[in-house]
Design an enzyme around this catalytic site. Structure first.
Site, PDB file in Angstrom:
ATOM      1  N   GLU A 144      23.229  -4.563  -6.539  1.00  0.00           N
ATOM      2  CA  GLU A 144      22.477  -4.397  -7.730  1.00  0.00           C
ATOM      3  C   GLU A 144      22.661  -2.927  -8.354  1.00  0.00           C
ATOM      4  O   GLU A 144      21.999  -2.150  -7.434  1.00  0.00           O
ATOM      5  CB  GLU A 144      21.094  -4.811  -7.398  1.00  0.00           C
ATOM      6  N   ASP A 171      27.676 -12.745 -12.194  1.00  0.00           N
ATOM      7  CA  ASP A 171      26.669 -13.204 -13.241  1.00  0.00           C
ATOM      8  C   ASP A 171      26.283 -11.993 -14.128  1.00  0.00           C
ATOM      9  O   ASP A 171      25.137 -11.655 -13.885  1.00  0.00           O
ATOM     10  CB  ASP A 171      25.490 -13.830 -12.428  1.00  0.00           C
ATOM     11  N   ASP A 217      27.946  -0.541  -8.522  1.00  0.00           N
ATOM     12  CA  ASP A 217      28.427  -1.327  -9.650  1.00  0.00           C
ATOM     13  C   ASP A 217      29.279  -2.541  -9.080  1.00  0.00           C
ATOM     14  O   ASP A 217      29.769  -2.539  -8.312  1.00  0.00           O
ATOM     15  CB  ASP A 217      29.600  -0.420 -10.296  1.00  0.00           C
ATOM     16  N   ALA A 218      28.935  -3.730  -9.912  1.00  0.00           N
ATOM     17  CA  ALA A 218      29.219  -5.066  -9.519  1.00  0.00           C
ATOM     18  C   ALA A 218      30.801  -5.072  -9.478  1.00  0.00           C
ATOM     19  O   ALA A 218      31.379  -5.647  -8.317  1.00  0.00           O
ATOM     20  CB  ALA A 218      28.927  -6.133 -10.595  1.00  0.00           C
TER      21      ALA A 218
END
Length: 273
Positions: free
Chosen positions: A113, A160, A138-139
């Site tokens: 997150e 997502d 960072d995703a």
């Protein structure tokens, strides 16, 4: 970007995404060997539907709010039981909390997150659970840093994104390549919004041309996707879905279509095995 999922928690897109996620994870439980779940956009994990933010939009009323009276034999029951276990009907669980409720001691959940406030909330939610880790990162960067997983050969990567910035479908296509290179045996599930069909079709074409095998698409449309300013539907693209998942997804989305008054439910094979 200042996205807060609390405004949308429990809406039709969440219901669709999470019932399918639970079905995917159930297949891992059929074997004793460990599995890992990497949730790249984890959020805060649990959402108070009585909060001012949730009540401001009221989106959950047309989602989870319509599903509490489902019959025990409903195809949605496994997911709804977890929602109740997590504190429903007041509290709605996001994907990391749902996944955590399905873990065995040998399994692992990795949550990423980027927002520091949300990360701290997620960390507090899972404090003291040794097989759950929370990362403020960072995703998309996390895919290179955290894959392949060190604790299991089996696993699911759930992506997502909030789709608040332009170019998200392009970043998703690149992310799929990264996952495929670093964790070829892993299952991948990608959620995406459907506002109008053009960007979704291009994303699907990119996936087809990338050379992946065994790709399934599940979509729930609340209305025809003609208004690019509205969330008209949502989709989940799954690479390497388990045997039998397509039939489960059809039953679940058809039930959601009826219960929520949706326009269309689609489960289709984008790329064969």
């Amino acid at each position: 970007m200042n996205y807060r999922h609390i405004y949308h928690a429990g809406n039709f897109a969440d219901c669709m995404k999470h019932t399918l996620l639970v079905s995917l994870l159930q297949h891992f439980l059929r074997k004793d060997s460990p599995f890992v779940v990497l949730d790249t956009h984890a959020g805060i994990g649990r959402y108070d539907l009585e909060s001012p933010e949730a009540e401001k939009t009221g989106e959950y009323h047309d989602g989870i709010g319509k599903l509490w009276a489902e019959a025990p034999d409903s195809p949605l029951t496994p997911w709804l039981e977890l929602v109740r276990k997590a504190g429903g009907p007041r509290f709605y669980p996001g994907s990391p909390l749902l996944a955590s409720l399905m873990l065995r001691p040998q399994d692992q959940l990795i949550c990423c997150e980027k927002h520091p406030v949300d990360k701290r909330a997620l960390y507090r939610l899972f404090a003291g659970q040794p097989n759950i880790s929370v990362h403020e990162r960072d995703a998309y960067e996390s895919l290179r840093a955290l894959l392949p997983p060190k604790t299991a050969r089996r696993g699911l990567v759930l992506i997502d994104p909030p789709f608040e910035e332009p170019g998200e479908f392009d970043r998703l296509a690149q992310a799929l390549q990264t996952i495929h290179t670093r964790f070829a045996a892993g299952m991948i599930a990608v959620w995406y919004p459907i506002k109008h069909r053009t960007p979704v079709r291009q994303f699907h074409t990119n996936v087809e041309q990338a050379g992946y095998r065994n790709v399934l698409v599940a979509e729930l449309l609340m209305r025809p996707p003609h208004n690019p300013d509205a969330l008209n539907g949502a989709g989940l693209l799954v690479i390497k879905p388990p045997y039998g998942f397509a039939e489960q997804a059809k039953a679940q989305l058809n039930r959601l279509k009826t219960a929520l008054g949706a326009f269309e439910a689609i489960v289709s094979e984008l790329v064969p095995e």
